[in-house]
Design a protein around this motif. Structure first.
Motif, mmCIF file in Angstrom:
data_model
loop_
_atom_site.group_PDB
_atom_site.id
_atom_site.type_symbol
_atom_site.label_atom_id
_atom_site.label_comp_id
_atom_site.label_asym_id
_atom_site.label_seq_id
_atom_site.Cartn_x
_atom_site.Cartn_y
_atom_site.Cartn_z
ATOM 1 N N THR A 79 0.844 -1.197 0.000
ATOM 2 C CA THR A 79 0.000 0.000 0.000
ATOM 3 C C THR A 79 0.877 1.244 0.000
ATOM 4 O O THR A 79 1.710 1.426 0.898
ATOM 5 C CB THR A 79 -0.914 0.013 1.237
ATOM 6 N N VAL A 80 0.686 2.077 -1.003
ATOM 7 C CA VAL A 80 1.449 3.314 -1.108
ATOM 8 C C VAL A 80 0.789 4.361 -0.217
ATOM 9 O O VAL A 80 -0.438 4.524 -0.249
ATOM 10 C CB VAL A 80 1.492 3.799 -2.575
ATOM 11 N N PRO A 81 1.562 5.078 0.598
ATOM 12 C CA PRO A 81 0.962 6.091 1.481
ATOM 13 C C PRO A 81 0.184 7.146 0.686
ATOM 14 O O PRO A 81 0.582 7.521 -0.420
ATOM 15 C CB PRO A 81 2.187 6.712 2.167
ATOM 16 N N PRO A 82 -0.926 7.617 1.238
ATOM 17 C CA PRO A 82 -1.735 8.618 0.514
ATOM 18 C C PRO A 82 -0.957 9.875 0.152
ATOM 19 O O PRO A 82 -1.170 10.448 -0.916
ATOM 20 C CB PRO A 82 -2.869 8.910 1.497
ATOM 21 N N TRP A 83 -0.056 10.342 1.040
ATOM 22 C CA TRP A 83 0.682 11.568 0.740
ATOM 23 C C TRP A 83 1.595 11.393 -0.471
ATOM 24 O O TRP A 83 1.779 12.324 -1.264
ATOM 25 C CB TRP A 83 1.489 12.023 1.951
ATOM 26 N N LEU A 84 2.153 10.185 -0.641
ATOM 27 C CA LEU A 84 3.009 9.921 -1.788
ATOM 28 C C LEU A 84 2.176 9.787 -3.059
ATOM 29 O O LEU A 84 2.594 10.229 -4.143
ATOM 30 C CB LEU A 84 3.833 8.660 -1.540
ATOM 31 N N GLN A 85 1.003 9.189 -2.940
ATOM 32 C CA GLN A 85 0.099 9.120 -4.087
ATOM 33 C C GLN A 85 -0.309 10.516 -4.545
ATOM 34 O O GLN A 85 -0.371 10.806 -5.741
ATOM 35 C CB GLN A 85 -1.134 8.296 -3.731
ATOM 36 N N ALA A 100 2.259 12.452 -6.861
ATOM 37 C CA ALA A 100 2.553 12.122 -8.253
ATOM 38 C C ALA A 100 1.371 11.613 -9.050
ATOM 39 O O ALA A 100 1.514 11.395 -10.259
ATOM 40 C CB ALA A 100 3.682 11.085 -8.298
ATOM 41 N N ALA A 101 0.218 11.410 -8.437
ATOM 42 C CA ALA A 101 -0.935 10.901 -9.181
ATOM 43 C C ALA A 101 -1.542 12.006 -10.035
ATOM 44 O O ALA A 101 -1.416 13.200 -9.731
ATOM 45 C CB ALA A 101 -1.973 10.339 -8.218
ATOM 46 N N MET A 102 -2.215 11.607 -11.104
ATOM 47 C CA MET A 102 -2.833 12.575 -11.998
ATOM 48 C C MET A 102 -3.886 13.414 -11.289
ATOM 49 O O MET A 102 -4.111 14.581 -11.641
ATOM 50 C CB MET A 102 -3.457 11.862 -13.189
ATOM 51 N N ASN A 103 -4.538 12.843 -10.285
ATOM 52 C CA ASN A 103 -5.571 13.579 -9.551
ATOM 53 C C ASN A 103 -5.028 14.226 -8.277
ATOM 54 O O ASN A 103 -5.787 14.579 -7.379
ATOM 55 C CB ASN A 103 -6.728 12.647 -9.201
ATOM 56 N N LEU A 122 7.734 8.028 -8.842
ATOM 57 C CA LEU A 122 7.048 7.115 -9.756
ATOM 58 C C LEU A 122 6.240 6.055 -8.991
ATOM 59 O O LEU A 122 5.248 5.546 -9.504
ATOM 60 C CB LEU A 122 8.054 6.431 -10.683
ATOM 61 N N LEU A 123 6.674 5.730 -7.774
ATOM 62 C CA LEU A 123 5.886 4.812 -6.956
ATOM 63 C C LEU A 123 4.542 5.435 -6.611
ATOM 64 O O LEU A 123 3.507 4.750 -6.638
ATOM 65 C CB LEU A 123 6.658 4.467 -5.678
ATOM 66 N N GLY A 124 4.539 6.730 -6.302
ATOM 67 C CA GLY A 124 3.275 7.408 -6.029
ATOM 68 C C GLY A 124 2.386 7.477 -7.251
ATOM 69 O O GLY A 124 1.154 7.474 -7.135
ATOM 70 N N TRP A 125 2.988 7.530 -8.432
ATOM 71 C CA TRP A 125 2.180 7.582 -9.659
ATOM 72 C C TRP A 125 1.601 6.225 -10.021
ATOM 73 O O TRP A 125 0.420 6.118 -10.356
ATOM 74 C CB TRP A 125 3.049 8.090 -10.811
ATOM 75 N N SER A 126 2.412 5.169 -9.929
ATOM 76 C CA SER A 126 1.969 3.847 -10.378
ATOM 77 C C SER A 126 1.185 3.094 -9.316
ATOM 78 O O SER A 126 0.307 2.297 -9.644
ATOM 79 C CB SER A 126 3.173 3.006 -10.811
ATOM 80 N N GLY A 127 1.493 3.332 -8.029
ATOM 81 C CA GLY A 127 0.809 2.611 -6.966
ATOM 82 C C GLY A 127 1.366 1.238 -6.694
ATOM 83 O O GLY A 127 0.861 0.514 -5.830
ATOM 84 N N GLY A 128 2.424 0.826 -7.414
ATOM 85 C CA GLY A 128 3.050 -0.476 -7.198
ATOM 86 C C GLY A 128 4.506 -0.435 -7.595
ATOM 87 O O GLY A 128 4.916 0.381 -8.429
ATOM 88 N N PHE A 143 7.892 -1.755 -9.364
ATOM 89 C CA PHE A 143 8.288 -2.525 -10.541
ATOM 90 C C PHE A 143 9.708 -2.137 -10.905
ATOM 91 O O PHE A 143 9.995 -0.961 -11.107
ATOM 92 C CB PHE A 143 7.326 -2.256 -11.696
ATOM 93 N N ILE A 144 10.607 -3.118 -10.995
ATOM 94 C CA ILE A 144 12.014 -2.850 -11.226
ATOM 95 C C ILE A 144 12.257 -2.220 -12.594
ATOM 96 O O ILE A 144 13.207 -1.470 -12.793
ATOM 97 C CB ILE A 144 12.840 -4.151 -11.087
ATOM 98 N N GLY A 145 11.390 -2.494 -13.558
ATOM 99 C CA GLY A 145 11.577 -1.975 -14.910
ATOM 100 C C GLY A 145 11.003 -0.591 -15.139
ATOM 101 O O GLY A 145 10.999 -0.119 -16.282
ATOM 102 N N VAL A 146 10.541 0.075 -14.078
ATOM 103 C CA VAL A 146 9.920 1.388 -14.258
ATOM 104 C C VAL A 146 10.926 2.430 -14.758
ATOM 105 O O VAL A 146 10.548 3.424 -15.383
ATOM 106 C CB VAL A 146 9.275 1.851 -12.932
ATOM 107 N N GLY A 147 12.207 2.180 -14.507
ATOM 108 C CA GLY A 147 13.200 3.149 -14.938
ATOM 109 C C GLY A 147 13.806 2.880 -16.301
ATOM 110 O O GLY A 147 14.628 3.676 -16.779
ATOM 111 N N ASP A 148 13.420 1.789 -16.948
ATOM 112 C CA ASP A 148 14.038 1.425 -18.229
ATOM 113 C C ASP A 148 13.961 2.524 -19.285
ATOM 114 O O ASP A 148 14.950 2.777 -19.986
ATOM 115 C CB ASP A 148 13.405 0.132 -18.764
ATOM 116 N N PRO A 149 12.816 3.196 -19.462
ATOM 117 C CA PRO A 149 12.777 4.247 -20.502
ATOM 118 C C PRO A 149 13.732 5.403 -20.252
ATOM 119 O O PRO A 149 14.091 6.126 -21.190
ATOM 120 C CB PRO A 149 11.310 4.731 -20.452
ATOM 121 N N TYR A 150 14.182 5.575 -19.016
ATOM 122 C CA TYR A 150 15.022 6.722 -18.685
ATOM 123 C C TYR A 150 16.486 6.528 -19.067
ATOM 124 O O TYR A 150 17.266 7.476 -19.010
ATOM 125 C CB TYR A 150 14.895 7.049 -17.194
ATOM 126 N N LEU A 151 16.868 5.316 -19.456
ATOM 127 C CA LEU A 151 18.221 5.109 -19.943
ATOM 128 C C LEU A 151 18.454 5.904 -21.217
ATOM 129 O O LEU A 151 19.520 6.503 -21.416
ATOM 130 C CB LEU A 151 18.465 3.616 -20.210
#
Length: 475
Positions: A300-306, A309-312, A386-392, A394-402
């Motif tokens: 569970t991601v803390p509400p403040w972190l969500q 970075a969340a769209m809402n 990015l954890l606050g944005w995705s809510g979960g 994932f080790i591959g979340v940074g791949d596009p940033y290479l």
């Protein structure tokens, strides 16, 4: 001693250049012929798809028509020039040779050809893109690119940044006419949010690049901090403490990168890439003990972190994510620090000429390791957001940033060999990438095609700043 009379100039008649590949003497005529050939071929290109012809046949016909039209127009121009020269008086032969059209405009030619290639590929791939509106948008973009390159020659510094800014404006204008709802509030908010993630990750890459280094561990630190933060929170560690711990670990990884790459000069690329793989692998091992899901962490991601970075997300009651404001504040701090602080001056000094910087007492080891340490911290911050944005996790979340961190730095105009550029330029590159990405997604292009087009975009930018002498050659 008497003065000798001046030697009369030698008059020679230039040979007509009626060759197999005719080239007019006037550069303006060449550009006019090229523009006419491209416009006529582009119209035929759009009509070919409009009549239902196969994509391969349309593309082949377009390429052939451009070549034939350009040859024919140049041939006619050379004939008229030859007749004009024959009627005119002989001209004096000058000792200095006029630079060829290719040598003086090769970057612009490459950029326009690559843009034409992108348009052909997108049109052949996406049926919905085959319209007169998009054809007009392409021609407008070509004209804007031509204007940007020609006007940017008036700038002694920041030429590529000026071109990037013009391209950004052109992309926004064209996208607003091509894609319905592009300038809507939700879409602008999405562009700025993803630009904020990329922009924060690019802070460290810019600092490192200004010193002539590279940090390829950034995407791996992003992924490791993403799953590591959620793992710590799942163990019961207070979320604020967990975020601070992750940022410290990111800084430690960056410091190790800096020390190793400094000791092994010239190996920063390999060292940081190896460190990134090691960090990502170790993090997956630690977080997957007792779990069947390697590389993923559930919790569970803390509400403040969500909310960050969340769209809402809400910022002081306003309807945009605080991450956007965080990026703006960080951007201002970094730009001001690089311009006015001793740290910024020493970064530019070391990137411009290390030997001269050492002579005035600047510690290269100190500022080199500090740049990499900051790069690790900002990469870890990006992964946490990015954890606050995705809510979960994932080790591959940074791949596009290479790829995109390097692309944003290069497109903005910061030299990868150090000494020139800045984070303000990188911000332009970030926005260009995000607007272009939103445009490509809006027309239905897949991710792999987006990567291909991003690569084509980098090529003329690298050639652009590669033409200018490095600051070391000017000192």
């Amino acid at each position: 001693m008497t003065d000798l009379p001046p030697t009369p100039p030698h008059f020679v008649a230039r040979e007509p250049r009626l060759q197999l590949i005719p080239i007019p003497r006037s550069g303006a005529i060449i550009w006019l012929n090229l523009s006419l050939a491209l416009i006529i071929a582009a119209i035929g290109f759009g009509l070919g798809f409009g009549q239902g012809m196969q994509a391969q046949a349309v593309i082949l016909s377009t390429v052939i028509s451009v070549a034939v039209l350009l040859w024919l127009l140049n041939y006619i121009a050379v004939i008229f020039e030859t007749r004009a020269i024959a009627r005119a008086e002989p001209i004096a032969e000058t000792t200095s040779k006029r630079p060829s059209v290719w040598r003086s405009n090769r970057v612009l030619i490459i950029a326009m050809v690559l843009l034409l290639l992108v348009y052909l590929i997108v049109t052949a791939t996406v049926p919905g893109f085959r319209s007169i509106t998009n054809l007009i948008a392409f021609l407008v973009l070509e004209a804007i690119l031509l204007f940007a390159f020609k006007v940017s020659g008036q700038f002694a510094t920041g030429r590529s940044a000026f071109i990037g800014l013009i391209v950004l404006v052109a992309l926004i204008v064209i996208s607003s006419f091509t894609i319905e709802g592009f300038l809507s509030g939700p879409n602008i908010k999405a562009i700025l949010l993803f630009a904020a993630f990329l922009g924060i990750a690019c802070i460290g890459q810019t600092l490192v690049a200004l010193m002539g280094g590279l940090d390829l561990s950034i995407p791996f630190v992003i992924g490791a901090s993403n799953i590591g933060l959620l793992f710590l929170i799942s163990l019961g560690v207070p979320s604020f403490v967990a975020v601070g711990f992750v940022l410290i670990l990111g800084g430690v990884i960056g410091f190790i990168n800096g020390v190793l790459s400094f000791k092994l000069q010239g190996q920063a690329l390999i060292m940081t890439l190896g460190m990134g793989f090691a960090v990502a692998g170790l993090t997956q091992i630690l977080t997957s003990i007792g779990s069947a899901f390697g590389g993923n962490v559930f919790g569970t991601v803390p509400p403040w972190l969500q909310n960050l970075a969340a769209m809402n997300g809400q910022t002081f009651g306003l309807g945009f994510p605080p991450t956007i404001l965080i990026w703006i504040v960080l951007a201002i701090i970094v730009i001001v620090a690089l311009r006015y602080s001793a740290y910024g001056r020493y970064i530019y000094a070391l990137g411009g000429n290390r030997r001269s910087a050492k002579l005035i007492g600047v510690s290269e080891f100190k500022y080199w390791t500090l740049a990499y340490t900051l790069s690790g911290i900002f990469a870890a911050l990006t992964g946490s957001l990015l954890l606050g944005w995705s809510g979960g996790g994932f080790i591959g979340v940074g791949d596009p940033y290479l790829f995109t961190t390097l692309a944003a730095v290069v497109i903005g105009g910061t030299s990868l060999i150090g000494g020139s550029g800045g984070y303000g330029f990188t911000v332009i590159g970030v926005l260009v990438l995000q607007v272009l990405s939103s445009f490509l997604i809006g027309i239905g292009l897949k991710y792999e095609w987006q990567q291909f087009i991003f690569g084509l975009l980098i090529l003329p930018m690298v050639a652009l700043y590669g033409r200018s002498p490095h600051i070391r050659a000017q000192v």
